[in-house]
Scaffold this motif. Structure first.
Motif, mmCIF file in Angstrom:
data_model
loop_
_atom_site.group_PDB
_atom_site.id
_atom_site.type_symbol
_atom_site.label_atom_id
_atom_site.label_comp_id
_atom_site.label_asym_id
_atom_site.label_seq_id
_atom_site.Cartn_x
_atom_site.Cartn_y
_atom_site.Cartn_z
ATOM 1 N N ASP A 1 -11.726 23.755 29.197
ATOM 2 C CA ASP A 1 -11.636 23.014 28.247
ATOM 3 C C ASP A 1 -12.415 21.491 28.342
ATOM 4 O O ASP A 1 -12.882 20.912 27.463
ATOM 5 C CB ASP A 1 -10.286 22.592 27.412
ATOM 6 C CG ASP A 1 -9.820 23.896 26.835
ATOM 7 O OD1 ASP A 1 -10.475 24.482 26.083
ATOM 8 O OD2 ASP A 1 -8.828 24.374 27.253
ATOM 9 N N ARG A 2 -12.609 21.305 29.724
ATOM 10 C CA ARG A 2 -13.212 20.024 30.167
ATOM 11 C C ARG A 2 -14.945 20.354 30.338
ATOM 12 O O ARG A 2 -15.829 19.591 30.005
ATOM 13 C CB ARG A 2 -12.603 19.313 31.211
ATOM 14 C CG ARG A 2 -13.248 18.008 31.541
ATOM 15 C CD ARG A 2 -12.470 17.316 32.711
ATOM 16 N NE ARG A 2 -12.475 17.920 33.976
ATOM 17 C CZ ARG A 2 -11.255 18.435 34.562
ATOM 18 N NH1 ARG A 2 -10.267 18.509 33.919
ATOM 19 N NH2 ARG A 2 -11.473 18.884 35.592
ATOM 20 N N ILE A 3 -14.948 21.507 31.269
ATOM 21 C CA ILE A 3 -16.487 21.633 31.720
ATOM 22 C C ILE A 3 -17.163 22.228 30.333
ATOM 23 O O ILE A 3 -18.274 22.335 30.115
ATOM 24 C CB ILE A 3 -16.469 22.481 32.958
ATOM 25 C CG1 ILE A 3 -15.991 21.625 33.960
ATOM 26 C CG2 ILE A 3 -17.801 22.957 33.223
ATOM 27 C CD1 ILE A 3 -15.602 22.274 35.173
ATOM 28 N N GLY A 4 -16.392 23.390 29.830
ATOM 29 C CA GLY A 4 -17.003 24.165 28.831
ATOM 30 C C GLY A 4 -17.126 25.655 29.356
ATOM 31 O O GLY A 4 -17.159 25.876 30.590
ATOM 32 N N ARG A 5 -17.204 26.542 28.129
ATOM 33 C CA ARG A 5 -17.074 28.082 28.532
ATOM 34 C C ARG A 5 -18.673 28.447 29.166
ATOM 35 O O ARG A 5 -18.704 29.139 30.177
ATOM 36 C CB ARG A 5 -17.091 28.782 27.255
ATOM 37 C CG ARG A 5 -15.680 29.036 26.740
ATOM 38 C CD ARG A 5 -15.082 27.762 26.324
ATOM 39 N NE ARG A 5 -14.043 27.857 25.211
ATOM 40 C CZ ARG A 5 -13.166 27.021 25.247
ATOM 41 N NH1 ARG A 5 -13.094 26.083 25.881
ATOM 42 N NH2 ARG A 5 -12.168 27.422 24.078
ATOM 43 N N SER B 1 -16.338 25.106 23.151
ATOM 44 C CA SER B 1 -15.346 24.232 23.554
ATOM 45 C C SER B 1 -15.089 22.912 22.431
ATOM 46 O O SER B 1 -15.947 22.647 21.913
ATOM 47 C CB SER B 1 -15.585 23.525 24.835
ATOM 48 O OG SER B 1 -15.551 24.494 25.880
ATOM 49 N N GLY B 2 -14.011 22.600 22.134
ATOM 50 C CA GLY B 2 -13.541 21.403 21.607
ATOM 51 C C GLY B 2 -13.987 21.763 19.992
ATOM 52 O O GLY B 2 -13.695 20.787 19.215
ATOM 53 N N GLU C 1 -22.814 20.431 17.354
ATOM 54 C CA GLU C 1 -23.136 21.293 18.603
ATOM 55 C C GLU C 1 -21.959 20.972 19.636
ATOM 56 O O GLU C 1 -21.638 19.747 19.790
ATOM 57 C CB GLU C 1 -24.425 20.974 19.412
ATOM 58 C CG GLU C 1 -25.906 21.363 18.785
ATOM 59 C CD GLU C 1 -25.839 22.780 18.632
ATOM 60 O OE1 GLU C 1 -25.258 23.445 19.841
ATOM 61 O OE2 GLU C 1 -26.392 23.278 17.900
ATOM 62 N N ALA C 2 -21.220 21.944 19.898
ATOM 63 C CA ALA C 2 -20.121 21.856 20.824
ATOM 64 C C ALA C 2 -20.429 21.538 22.053
ATOM 65 O O ALA C 2 -21.253 22.638 22.699
ATOM 66 C CB ALA C 2 -19.248 22.887 20.674
ATOM 67 N N SER C 3 -20.174 20.593 23.014
ATOM 68 C CA SER C 3 -20.322 20.558 24.247
ATOM 69 C C SER C 3 -19.425 19.465 24.728
ATOM 70 O O SER C 3 -18.674 18.925 24.086
ATOM 71 C CB SER C 3 -21.814 20.146 24.623
ATOM 72 O OG SER C 3 -21.733 18.821 25.142
ATOM 73 N N PRO C 4 -19.067 19.614 26.090
ATOM 74 C CA PRO C 4 -17.999 18.697 26.729
ATOM 75 C C PRO C 4 -18.236 17.360 26.667
ATOM 76 O O PRO C 4 -17.630 16.548 26.913
ATOM 77 C CB PRO C 4 -18.145 19.386 28.035
ATOM 78 C CG PRO C 4 -18.520 20.695 28.041
ATOM 79 C CD PRO C 4 -19.469 20.695 27.162
#
Length: 546
Positions: A382-386, A506-507, A524-527
């Motif tokens: 959940d911090r770095i991303g999928r 993520s997020g 755009e979902a990104s960490p």
């Protein structure tokens, strides 16, 4: 009565949130809308009031509304739910591990040919594909919780048939029944976990599904090793190994009464009161807004969710999420890792480990190296991303599989072969293993989620079955080096697909992702984007989001 307070959603917009009192009246009947969940195999039409949840709770909501938890961690009920769902997943992992340990003595006692051995191992996954179709239909019609109960009974029946099998055909029947349970669980467990998990913990909680599978695999390897060392008569060892698989499904069934139903499923079935109650039971302090947000998603989704016939006849017009679910399900298994899991003892014997005890100990190391990276990935996803984890996993899997082929080509030492088998499993577990089903379930809309995960699991298990069913024959025809070079090449072919098709999820709440897939929001979902910065801000304030 309800009290309103100003809050901000994940896009920074002002949102009116409402909190419902425990003794609210029943929602009034409103205009109804049909919510088809597919036709043919998945057909189901339920009348859903278009604005029941939103009007009942007096909530002005957008699809980006989130719900906060009263504490930053998981409450007791949510923790119990995760543990029971994990035990369901561990059951199918145990079957993989214990069959890898039992197959060689089982083959000797029942006098199985190579073809019968392949069918005994590979048939389970082909049947699991059919079980996935059954599971999706059952989960849509009867609920997520009853579907887990169905898994438990199938696992128990299949385990007893295998452990008591007097011949190959009864063993095969046990594999078929167990395969149905595996397919059903591959659908319902990821869907269930994704529908109850808080947004900022959804990645780590859904990783529990695959972590539990790998914990079950390691458990099967360890039990096989310990039984091999025990004074149990040799003719009974493989039966004891298989028979101990009954413990986990019994545990699941015994504790099933403690599980609530999925709140998103309850809203889909026009039960907002029950959904509100479950959300509060799981620790939500803003259940009303979440119920309304889920209803918004249903209202905005297409009224013609694709079913089995739609997918076969009109692939080009499937939703973004459905296409991705099918692709991810295929590419995860086509790289040959299932063959390593099932036939690791055979590969170790081929590499020079003559002792059964040494081979089973080697299995344990392989299982440990498959589990450990997932525990690490679970903490950072959940911090770095999928996307970064899955891309790195795909690349390292290609490289380690190629090196394993090189080890067989040049007859490297058995110790190096064990280490490279461990590297293959570790590479898979860094991303492709734990996050394939997570991303697939996140990218599917609510009304298509069970159907989409059904088809994802069906494709995944069919591909896995093909790998397991042909592994012995391919290994005999190509040798160890040719076998692994072949799957390394397939792995390299998969890289462009992951790079071009894999999104970051993520997020974002499930409702946000559904809206993005419909083109309603441009986020755009990104960490590193504003979405996660707002989540971090809420966590500093002692809240979590759903």
């Amino acid at each position: 009565m309800s009290s309103k307070s100003e809050k901000h959603n994940l896009l920074g917009q002002d949102v009116k949130e409402a909190t419902n009192t425990p003794h609210s009246p029943s929602p009034p009947p409103l205009s109804e809308k049909k919510l088809p969940l597919g036709d043919g195999l998945f057909k189901e039409n339920k009348a859903i009031p278009t604005k029941t949840a939103r009007e009942f709770y007096h909530t002005e909501s957008t699809v980006t509304t989130t719900t906060s938890y009263t504490t930053s961690g998981l409450n007791r009920d949510l923790t119990r739910l995760v543990i029971i769902a994990a035990a369901t997943a561990a059951t199918l992992g145990y079957d993989v591990g214990i069959m890898a340990a039992a197959i060689q003595p089982l083959q000797a006692q029942l006098s199985l040919s190579s073809v019968q051995k392949e069918f005994a191992m590979g048939s389970l996954n082909f049947v699991a594909a059919a079980g996935a179709l059954l599971g999706g239909n059952f989960a849509n019609g009867q609920g997520r919780k009853p579907t887990i109960q169905l898994c438990g009974w199938l696992f128990i029946a299949g385990t007893l048939l295998m452990a008591l099998a007097p011949d190959y055909w009864v063993l095969l029947l046990g594999r078929i029944v167990t395969g149905l349970g595996v397919g059903v669980s591959f659908v319902v467990a990821p869907v269930f976990l994704s529908e109850v998990a808080p947004t900022d913990q959804r990645g780590s909680l859904n990783t529990v599904f695959d972590v539990a599978i790998n914990g079950g695999i390691l458990m099967g390897y360890i039990v096989g090793f310990l039984v091999e060392l025990s004074p149990i008569p040799d003719d009974w060892k493989w039966r004891v190994m298989l028979g101990m698989g009954i413990l986990l499904p019994v545990l699941v069934l015994y504790n099933l009464a403690l599980l609530p139903e999925s709140p998103r499923y309850l809203v889909m079935k026009n039960q907002p009161d029950e959904a509100h109650q479950v959300l509060e039971q799981l620790g939500s302090e803003d259940a009303a807004s979440t119920v309304a947000s889920i209803q918004d998603e249903l209202d905005n989704e297409s009224t013609a969710t694709p079913g089995f016939r739609d997918i076969v006849s009109n692939v080009a017009h499937l939703s973004v999420g459905m296409k991705l679910a099918l692709g991810l399900g295929f590419w995860q298994q086509v790289t040959g890792t299932e063959a390593v899991l099932y036939y690791s003892a055979d590969f170790l014997e081929q590499a020079g480990l003559a002792s059964p005890t040494q081979r089973l100990l080697g299995n344990c190391f392989v299982g440990l190296c498959k589990l450990t990276p997932e525990l690490i990935a679970m903490r950072v996803v959940d911090r770095i991303g999928r996307r970064p984890l899955m891309l790195g996993s795909a690349l390292s899997l290609c490289i380690s599989t190629f090196l394993l082929g090189t080890a067989f080509f040049f007859s490297w030492s058995p110790v190096l072969v064990v280490l490279l088998l461990c590297a293959v499993m570790a590479s898979f577990s860094l991303g492709l293993g734990p996050f394939t089903f997570l991303v697939a379930s996140e990218m599917l809309g609510l009304s298509e989620r069970a159907t989409g995960m059904t088809l994802c699991a069906a494709v995944n298990r069919s591909t896995s079955g093909l790998v397991a069913l042909t592994a012995v024959s391919l290994n005999e025809a190509l040798g160890g080096s040719g076998f692994f070079f072949l799957y390394a090449m397939i792995g390299f072919v998969s890289l462009p697909y992951y790079y071009t098709q894999l999104p970051e999820t993520s997020g974002m709440s499930l409702e946000e992702l559904a809206a993005r897939n419909r083109g309603e929001v441009g986020i755009e979902a990104s960490p590193t984007n504003n979405t996660l910065s707002k989540i971090d801000e809420r966590k500093r304030l002692g809240q979590a989001t759903v």
